[in-house]
Each structure stands twice: as C-alpha cells, then as structure tokens.
Design a protein around this motif. Structure first.
Motif, mmCIF file in Angstrom:
data_model
loop_
_atom_site.group_PDB
_atom_site.id
_atom_site.type_symbol
_atom_site.label_atom_id
_atom_site.label_comp_id
_atom_site.label_asym_id
_atom_site.label_seq_id
_atom_site.Cartn_x
_atom_site.Cartn_y
_atom_site.Cartn_z
ATOM 1 N N THR A 1 -6.129 0.521 -2.284
ATOM 2 C CA THR A 1 -6.188 1.892 -2.799
ATOM 3 C C THR A 1 -7.095 2.798 -1.975
ATOM 4 O O THR A 1 -7.164 3.992 -2.248
ATOM 5 N N ARG A 2 -7.786 2.240 -0.979
ATOM 6 C CA ARG A 2 -8.774 3.017 -0.239
ATOM 7 C C ARG A 2 -8.522 2.930 1.265
ATOM 8 O O ARG A 2 -7.789 2.053 1.729
ATOM 9 N N VAL A 3 -9.139 3.841 2.002
ATOM 10 C CA VAL A 3 -9.062 3.834 3.458
ATOM 11 C C VAL A 3 -10.436 4.213 3.989
ATOM 12 O O VAL A 3 -11.130 5.059 3.427
ATOM 13 N N HIS A 4 -10.854 3.571 5.084
ATOM 14 C CA HIS A 4 -12.202 3.793 5.615
ATOM 15 C C HIS A 4 -12.233 5.052 6.463
ATOM 16 O O HIS A 4 -11.293 5.366 7.199
ATOM 17 N N TRP B 1 -6.743 10.387 -3.618
ATOM 18 C CA TRP B 1 -7.371 11.693 -3.445
ATOM 19 C C TRP B 1 -6.770 12.426 -2.254
ATOM 20 O O TRP B 1 -6.492 13.631 -2.321
ATOM 21 N N LEU B 2 -6.536 11.727 -1.164
ATOM 22 C CA LEU B 2 -5.907 12.347 -0.001
ATOM 23 C C LEU B 2 -4.520 12.880 -0.361
ATOM 24 O O LEU B 2 -4.156 14.006 -0.014
ATOM 25 N N HIS B 3 -3.757 12.059 -1.062
ATOM 26 C CA HIS B 3 -2.397 12.434 -1.431
ATOM 27 C C HIS B 3 -2.385 13.650 -2.347
ATOM 28 O O HIS B 3 -1.652 14.619 -2.115
ATOM 29 N N ASP B 4 -3.211 13.629 -3.377
ATOM 30 C CA ASP B 4 -3.199 14.702 -4.373
ATOM 31 C C ASP B 4 -3.779 16.002 -3.825
ATOM 32 O O ASP B 4 -3.359 17.094 -4.220
ATOM 33 N N THR B 5 -4.732 15.900 -2.905
ATOM 34 C CA THR B 5 -5.430 17.085 -2.407
ATOM 35 C C THR B 5 -4.672 17.784 -1.285
ATOM 36 O O THR B 5 -4.665 19.023 -1.207
ATOM 37 N N PHE B 6 -4.022 17.020 -0.429
ATOM 38 C CA PHE B 6 -3.455 17.604 0.788
ATOM 39 C C PHE B 6 -1.930 17.522 0.873
ATOM 40 O O PHE B 6 -1.355 18.000 1.848
ATOM 41 N N LYS B 7 -1.283 16.952 -0.125
ATOM 42 C CA LYS B 7 0.168 16.764 -0.043
ATOM 43 C C LYS B 7 0.914 18.088 0.078
ATOM 44 O O LYS B 7 1.849 18.219 0.872
ATOM 45 N N THR B 8 0.505 19.085 -0.683
ATOM 46 C CA THR B 8 1.191 20.378 -0.681
ATOM 47 C C THR B 8 0.440 21.354 0.210
ATOM 48 O O THR B 8 -0.699 21.731 -0.083
ATOM 49 N N LEU B 9 1.074 21.751 1.287
ATOM 50 C CA LEU B 9 0.475 22.683 2.238
ATOM 51 C C LEU B 9 1.295 23.968 2.244
ATOM 52 O O LEU B 9 2.489 23.951 2.561
ATOM 53 N N PRO B 10 0.682 25.102 1.881
ATOM 54 C CA PRO B 10 1.420 26.370 1.879
ATOM 55 C C PRO B 10 1.987 26.689 3.257
ATOM 56 O O PRO B 10 1.374 26.389 4.278
ATOM 57 N N GLU B 11 3.148 27.301 3.286
ATOM 58 C CA GLU B 11 3.802 27.618 4.551
ATOM 59 C C GLU B 11 2.954 28.553 5.401
ATOM 60 O O GLU B 11 2.977 28.494 6.628
ATOM 61 N N ARG B 12 2.198 29.426 4.755
ATOM 62 C CA ARG B 12 1.372 30.387 5.488
ATOM 63 C C ARG B 12 -0.093 29.950 5.543
ATOM 64 O O ARG B 12 -0.995 30.786 5.631
ATOM 65 N N ALA C 1 -5.070 19.175 6.676
ATOM 66 C CA ALA C 1 -3.949 18.454 6.065
ATOM 67 C C ALA C 1 -3.373 17.413 7.020
ATOM 68 O O ALA C 1 -2.994 16.317 6.595
ATOM 69 N N ALA C 2 -3.316 17.756 8.307
ATOM 70 C CA ALA C 2 -2.786 16.809 9.294
ATOM 71 C C ALA C 2 -3.679 15.578 9.381
ATOM 72 O O ALA C 2 -3.188 14.442 9.437
ATOM 73 N N ARG C 3 -4.986 15.794 9.407
ATOM 74 C CA ARG C 3 -5.911 14.644 9.459
ATOM 75 C C ARG C 3 -5.800 13.805 8.192
ATOM 76 O O ARG C 3 -5.837 12.568 8.251
ATOM 77 N N ALA C 4 -5.666 14.459 7.038
ATOM 78 C CA ALA C 4 -5.543 13.725 5.776
ATOM 79 C C ALA C 4 -4.268 12.884 5.769
ATOM 80 O O ALA C 4 -4.276 11.724 5.334
ATOM 81 N N TYR C 5 -3.172 13.461 6.269
ATOM 82 C CA TYR C 5 -1.908 12.720 6.305
ATOM 83 C C TYR C 5 -2.001 11.524 7.248
ATOM 84 O O TYR C 5 -1.535 10.425 6.924
ATOM 85 N N ILE C 6 -2.597 11.727 8.422
ATOM 86 C CA ILE C 6 -2.750 10.624 9.372
ATOM 87 C C ILE C 6 -3.627 9.534 8.781
ATOM 88 O O ILE C 6 -3.324 8.337 8.902
ATOM 89 N N LEU C 7 -4.713 9.930 8.130
ATOM 90 C CA LEU C 7 -5.605 8.951 7.507
ATOM 91 C C LEU C 7 -4.878 8.181 6.417
ATOM 92 O O LEU C 7 -5.057 6.966 6.258
ATOM 93 N N HIS D 1 0.826 -1.192 0.000
ATOM 94 C CA HIS D 1 0.000 0.000 0.000
ATOM 95 C C HIS D 1 0.868 1.253 0.000
ATOM 96 O O HIS D 1 2.006 1.242 0.450
ATOM 97 N N GLY D 2 0.291 2.316 -0.494
ATOM 98 C CA GLY D 2 0.913 3.625 -0.328
ATOM 99 C C GLY D 2 2.188 3.834 -1.099
ATOM 100 O O GLY D 2 3.217 4.175 -0.523
#
Length: 256
Positions: free
Chosen positions: A200-203, A160-171, A180-186, A48-49
């Motif tokens: 490929t999925r997570v509940h 979807w989690l990876h593509d949506t939340f991977k890049t987090l602006p510094e500000r 973003a933190a919840r998406a990364y943990i999930l 996975h992943g």
C-alpha cells in the motif's frame, strides 16, 4: 519400471543437481522440500495498485513529461490478472545461482531485452542511485507541491497519491502538471517496478530521482527492474519463503 530395478522397491529420486559445483544451494531450494515429501504452502504473490487501471489521465502536458522522464510507454501498462499456479511453478524452477529457470528442455531466463519490450524502460544509461535519507517533508513540498498527511520510514501511501493527483484540470499550470506527473510516476513505481512489502506504500527515495525529468529519462531503470526481479525470484525459490513482491510489469508469466 526399470528392468534392472528389483521388484517391490521404489526408485528414490534425487532432486539433483547432478553436478553440484554450480547449483550449490540445493539444500535451501524449494525442490529439496518437494523431493523429500515435505508439504509447504505456495508462495503468495502480493498484488499492488488496484487503482492503476483507473488512473487514465491523458493530459498533454503530463504526456510530454512522461516521455522526457522515460515512463511514457510504462503508462500504458495496466494491472493484469495474475496466474498464481504458473508463477509458483516457475518459482520452483528458478535458481538464483545462475539466475535462470531450470526446465526439462534446458534453461531460460528473463533478459534485458524482455524488460525493454514489456515496459519500454531504458536498459542502458545512468545507474538508478541516489540519496536514501532526506528531509522527506521538504522533498514532498518541493516536488509534489504539498506534504502528505503521514510519512512513515520515508514512505507514503499510494492511495494518497491516487486520490490527490488523479484528476488534473485541463488548464492546470505548469507547476501542477509537474507535481501530477511525478505523483503518477511514483505511483507506477510502487505498483509496477519496485513494490513495497506493505502493498500500500511507496518509498520517497524514488521521488528524489524525479527532480529533473530529463535526467530521469537517462537512467537505466529497466536494468534496475530486472535486478529487482532476479532478487525477488531468488528469495521466493528458497524454502520457507511465503510471499513474493514483484510488480505487475515484471512478472515472468508475461513471457509465456
């Protein structure tokens, strides 16, 4: 050859156990098939992943939340190349009656201490339990800030989690950092702790446990991971089992 054994006769090996009062599931175990000469396919370990190694966001705000939620050390755990031959050899020696590997020199198992060292997860604390039937769309809007394009059976794609939340602006503002933190943990949960059979999925039931980062940090997730590992090893060691779903953070080959 044993001197007492007549010439021309092959010794018939008994797969055991010698004392059948403990290992009572021998007829269902892979070793039974091996000793009677039946051919079976090795277990296929689902990885996975593939994007786990690329999610390297070191945003200061996220690191604070990862520490509070108990996932800081796990964030350094990356995808590794699996040794399928070694894993199959271990599975063939796993007994779910005792939750141990039966080897020539004795028994060995994966302990809570091993999980704590490898993953940094708590092995004592509140149980990992919660609701399994929610309004998933509403939950995502509340805890991720948006609704995934497709929710099936309460699960979403890790891509979807990876593509949506991977890049987090510094500000980024505090709300976006928490999303973003919840998406990364999930994503880590779907890759490393409790992988879905789809690969490929997570509940989203795991997302529901991330409402409060501090409460999440008090949960004994390491104990839950070990229980999951035991269950998957038990399934994989039975005859006819073709696949095994264990996360990269829990594979027993990391102990050797």
């Amino acid at each position: 050859m044993d001197a007492a054994q007549p010439q021309g006769q092959e010794r018939k090996l008994d797969p055991g156990p010698v004392d059948k009062s403990v290992l009572v599931e021998q007829e269902f175990h892979k070793s039974e098939a091996i000793f009677v000469g039946k051919i079976y396919k090795p277990v296929r370990f689902i990885e996975h992943g593939t994007g786990l190694n690329q999610w390297e966001d070191r945003h200061e705000g996220m690191l604070v939340l990862l520490k509070r939620s108990g996932f800081y050390h796990l964030s350094f755990l990356k995808r590794v190349q699996l040794d399928h031959a070694l894993l199959n050899a271990l599975v063939e020696r796993w007994r779910r009656e005792t939750q141990t590997f039966h080897l020539r020199f004795g028994e060995i198992t994966v302990l809570l201490k091993d999980v704590a060292i490898l993953t940094g997860l708590r092995v004592h604390g509140a149980p990992v339990t919660g609701l399994t039937n929610c309004n998933w769309e509403q939950l995502c809007r509340q805890l991720l800030g948006q609704e995934p394009p497709q929710i099936k059976g309460g699960s979403i794609t890790m891509a979807w989690l990876h593509d949506t939340f991977k890049t987090l602006p510094e500000r980024a503002n505090q709300a976006d950092v928490e999303y973003a933190a919840r998406a990364y943990i999930l994503y880590q949960i779907g890759c490393s702790l409790f992988p879905d059979p789809s690969g490929t999925r997570v509940h989203l039931r795991y997302l529901a446990l991330l409402l409060d980062f501090d409460a999440s940090g008090e949960m004994a997730r390491g104990a839950a991971v070990l229980a999951h590992l035991y269950r998957e090893l038990g399934k994989a060691s039975t005859k006819g089992k073709a696949n095994c779903y264990m996360g990269v953070g829990a594979y027993p080959d990391r102990l050797y």
